[in-house]
Design an enzyme around this catalytic site. Structure first.
Site, PDB file in Angstrom:
ATOM      1  CG  HIS A 158      -2.172  -1.077   1.001  1.00 27.92           C
ATOM      2  ND1 HIS A 158      -1.808  -2.283   1.870  1.00 27.92           N
ATOM      3  CD2 HIS A 158      -3.129  -1.137   0.634  1.00 27.92           C
ATOM      4  CE1 HIS A 158      -2.703  -3.061   1.653  1.00 27.92           C
ATOM      5  NE2 HIS A 158      -3.742  -2.496   0.764  1.00 27.92           N
TER       6      HIS A 158
ATOM      7  CG  HIS B 155      -2.146   0.258  -3.945  1.00 30.48           C
ATOM      8  ND1 HIS B 155      -2.623  -0.741  -4.712  1.00 30.48           N
ATOM      9  CD2 HIS B 155      -2.791   0.700  -2.989  1.00 30.48           C
ATOM     10  CE1 HIS B 155      -3.856  -0.915  -4.305  1.00 30.48           C
ATOM     11  NE2 HIS B 155      -4.168   0.372  -3.240  1.00 30.48           N
TER      12      HIS B 155
ATOM     13  CG  HIS C  26      -7.211   4.305  -2.167  1.00 24.54           C
ATOM     14  ND1 HIS C  26      -6.214   4.768  -3.111  1.00 24.54           N
ATOM     15  CD2 HIS C  26      -7.010   3.138  -1.852  1.00 24.54           C
ATOM     16  CE1 HIS C  26      -5.606   3.375  -3.589  1.00 24.54           C
ATOM     17  NE2 HIS C  26      -6.030   2.513  -2.590  1.00 24.54           N
ATOM     18  CG  ASP C  27      -4.854   2.214   0.660  1.00 27.65           C
ATOM     19  OD1 ASP C  27      -5.748   1.864   1.486  1.00 27.65           O
ATOM     20  OD2 ASP C  27      -4.791   1.116  -0.143  1.00 27.65           O
TER      21      ASP C  27
END
Length: 297
Positions: A147, A151, A187-188
């Protein structure tokens, strides 16, 4: 009056690249001879004067461009985006390598420009680059092998292609597209490399902060918006209050939806949305969440 005429005559004659016919016409029209009589020069037709001035300006413009021309140097990473961004088989690892592990700065700006969002929302490109730098650092702060920024870039490209290549973009507003793309990039961010269940079972500080509910997803959203508060790091400062509020609503729903514990609920919501006459923020967010979970496989 005489001094003003001499000054005007001097200004006209000092413009070296003005055609002779134009100089004579200007002198005849706007100045007087020292003895008080207008110069006995028949002014040429107005159309020819306009054409002469335009020609002079055009030649001067071309000459300046030619004399200062600099060869365009397109970096390999920019060239790769131009050729492969809209392809499913783009090699995101190679792109990351070409950018020296700084994939978001050029990528996010390019994606936003593809939709005309930079101009539409007056996005500050200096702030955008600063913000992307923070996100890149955030993705790599824990040395996460999966992550990480690669990614995040992969999910951004996949989201872009799903919106574009499926025709879904025609069903979305500009602010909805911007919200989904922003959700993809953050998002991560600052992912710890462990699961929500691990945080809950170990009673980590993040668990205490977010009360055992979607611990990491809440942390990603909170981190992303804290970055926006840093100096010269808010590319969306020109958004109206309504647009910013709508964007945040979609981003929160989309990123919270990436919690895999809600995956099957999202599938059901998307199936129901297919038969709904209008979409809601949750429907749009569900699209992103399912897309993200697919891209992560």
């Amino acid at each position: 009056m005489v001094s003003e005429d001499i000054e005007a005559q001097t200004m006209i004659s000092s413009v070296e690249d003005t055609p002779k016919a134009v100089k004579e016409w200007l002198a005849a029209t706007f100045t007087k001879q020292i003895f008080g009589r207008r110069q006995a020069i028949e002014p040429p037709k107005f159309r020819s004067i306009v054409q002469a001035v335009r020609a002079s300006m055009y030649v001067d413009k071309i000459t300046r461009k030619t004399s200062h021309a600099v060869p365009v140097d397109i970096s390999p990473s920019v060239l790769m985006l131009q050729e492969k961004l809209n392809c499913w088989d783009i090699d995101v690892f190679r792109y990351d390598s070409l950018t020296q592990n700084k994939p978001f700065r050029g990528l996010f700006a390019e994606v936003l420009n593809r939709y005309g969002l930079v101009k539409r929302f007056k996005i500050n490109q200096y702030n955008l680059e600063n913000y992307c730098a923070l996100v890149e650092q955030g993705y790599n702060v824990h040395g996460n092998p999966y992550h990480n920024a690669v990614h995040g870039a992969d999910v951004l490209i996949t989201t872009h292609n799903l919106i574009t290549l499926t025709g879904f973009a025609s069903w979305l507003t500009d602010i909805e597209i911007l919200s989904l793309l922003f959700s993809a990039i953050i998002h991560d961010v600052e992912h710890t490399g462990t699961t929500n269940n691990f945080h809950i079972c170990t009673g980590s500080p993040l668990t205490i902060m977010y009360n055992d509910r979607s611990v990491l997803e809440n942390h990603h959203i909170s981190t992303a918006y804290r970055y926006l508060e840093q100096a010269d790091c808010n590319p969306f400062d020109k958004l109206s209050k309504d647009d910013f509020r709508e964007m945040r609503g979609i981003v929160v729903e989309a990123v919270l939806g990436t919690d895999m514990s809600a995956h099957f609920t999202q599938i059901k919501n998307m199936q129901n949305a297919l038969f709904s006459p209008s979409s809601t923020q949750k429907d749009i967010a569900a699209f992103f969440s399912v897309n993200r979970n697919t891209a992560g496989l």
